[in-house]
Design an enzyme around this catalytic site. Structure first.
Site, PDB file in Angstrom:
ATOM      1  N   HIS A  25      -6.033  -6.690  -0.399  1.00  0.00           N
ATOM      2  CA  HIS A  25      -6.302  -5.575  -0.116  1.00  0.00           C
ATOM      3  C   HIS A  25      -5.724  -5.529  -1.677  1.00  0.00           C
ATOM      4  O   HIS A  25      -5.217  -5.541  -1.700  1.00  0.00           O
ATOM      5  CB  HIS A  25      -6.208  -4.619   0.939  1.00  0.00           C
ATOM      6  N   ASP A  76      -4.477 -12.858   3.444  1.00  0.00           N
ATOM      7  CA  ASP A  76      -5.828 -11.894   4.423  1.00  0.00           C
ATOM      8  C   ASP A  76      -7.303 -12.454   3.412  1.00  0.00           C
ATOM      9  O   ASP A  76      -8.769 -12.172   4.237  1.00  0.00           O
ATOM     10  CB  ASP A  76      -5.611 -10.972   4.882  1.00  0.00           C
ATOM     11  N   HIS A  91       0.673  -0.889  -0.482  1.00  0.00           N
ATOM     12  CA  HIS A  91      -0.019  -0.058   0.244  1.00  0.00           C
ATOM     13  C   HIS A  91       0.641   1.520  -0.302  1.00  0.00           C
ATOM     14  O   HIS A  91       0.705   2.092  -0.032  1.00  0.00           O
ATOM     15  CB  HIS A  91      -1.042  -0.345   0.935  1.00  0.00           C
TER      16      HIS A  91
END
Length: 372
Positions: free
Chosen positions: A185, A272, A147
């Site tokens: 994500h 995740d 990120h």
């Protein structure tokens, strides 16, 4: 792999588990209406990775790898991605005891030193493969990196670990590199680092609108300028399970990788998307991650001389991440040991029903890169 020179390496440093993401309840800073947590607190706990390391030792899987504690990534290598102003700001705040340069990326004392060490594990793994010393390598990265933007941390990520290593590999002579990110994500940071660069193909398979929240990771994000077409996003519906991921891999991800024909493949092995992760709503199990790992290994063997690096970043379910990572590592080492996933039958029973799967795969089939 029978040739001893092709034993995979496993890059891990105990000190990376000492990274502190601050006092929070799951992801929210303590204060106001948010009470201090009774347990571990912040979602970015070291326990999933610590428990993986323990499981590997108890199962004997460590014997299938050459274990390496790589040194920190040097400043001059970090500057291939990050401007000096950001690195100076990060180090200065770290020297002062920590803080937050972005609300989603707080850190404690020694944050700078540990982040450099985390980036160093990824750099070490990638450079071993880039140099021909290894064909396969695995790195455990904490804090994570996918990120982090060039000039700003985000989402527990302080340095763009994989992007830093990509530039180092290219400086060493590797031309075209694909980065496949199946963390739940969106890999927005890695994508941003190479948005206009056609020599790096970023592919992100993620839960739709999870993090960063909103439109990040939409199918319409395909790169910019000379890099137009070299960013690929595959957002999946919340609740997607094994079959949806396999469909996305078979009909979108692998055909796109074959078209790009990279010289090296790096996989951001975020775990995740597992069924019990606190920061996502997907339904994968250890055999899902094993199957995807086998697919990318087979791709690397056929298309980029076996060059593959897998980097463990996300994954926050302390009890389950170790089993998912263990399955990935067994595939990477071509080794099956005695470990059985005690959660597997439960998660298989929780998979989406046929109506969900049919609707979701119909939606996936409308992806611009879908190929039958």
């Amino acid at each position: 792999m029978t040739d001893a020179s092709h034993r995979p390496s496993f890059h891990f440093h105990e000190k990376t588990l000492w990274f502190s993401a601050g006092l929070s309840a799951l992801v929210m800073p303590v204060g106001g209406w948010v009470q201090p947590p009774a347990g571990a607190g912040h979602a970015d706990s070291p326990e999933p990775k610590r428990r993986l390391w323990s499981l590997m030792q108890v199962s004997g899987l460590t014997n299938a790898f050459d274990i390496v504690a790589s040194p920190p990534a040097p400043r001059e290598v970090l500057e291939h991605i990050h401007p000096a102003s950001y690195l100076d700001q990060f180090k200065e705040l770290s020297d002062a005891g920590g803080g937050a340069l972005h609300p989603t990326a707080p850190f404690g004392p020694d944050g700078w030193e540990i982040a450099c060490l985390s980036a160093g594990q990824v750099l070490g793994a990638v450079m071993q493969v880039a140099s021909g010393q290894r064909r396969r390598a695995y790195a455990v990265s904490r804090p994570s990196g996918h990120h982090c933007l060039p000039d700003m941390p985000m989402g527990f990520c302080m340095l763009a670990n994989v992007a830093i290593a990509v530039r180092a590999a290219q400086a060493a002579g590797i031309g075209r590199i694909a980065v496949l990110d199946w963390d739940v994500h969106h890999g927005n940071g890695t994508e941003a680092c190479f948005l206009d660069d056609p020599s790096v193909f970023t592919l992100s398979l993620h839960q739709e609108a999870c993090f960063p929240p909103g439109a990040s990771g939409a199918t319409t994000e395909t790169g910019a300028g000379a890099g137009k077409g070299y960013s690929l996003n595959v957002p999946l519906w919340p609740g997607a399970g094994h079959d949806s991921y396999m469909a996305a891999m078979d009909h979108i991800i692998l055909p796109a990788l074959r078209d790009f024909a990279p010289d090296m493949l790096i996989v951001v092995n975020g775990l995740d998307a597992n069924a019990v992760d606190p920061l996502a709503r997907m339904l994968l199990h250890s055999e899902s991650f094993r199957a995807m790992t086998r697919q990318v290994i087979d791709f690397a063997e056929s298309h980029c001389q076996g060059r593959i690096v897998m980097v463990q970043e996300g994954g926050y379910a302390e009890a389950y991440v170790p089993f998912c990572a263990h399955a990935v590592l067994e595939e990477l080492a071509d080794h099956r040991g005695p470990v059985e996933d005690p959660f597997l039958d439960l998660v298989r029973a929780q998979q989406p029903g046929p109506d969900f799967e049919a609707a979701h795969q119909a939606a996936l089939s409308r992806h611009p890169r879908w190929r039958d």
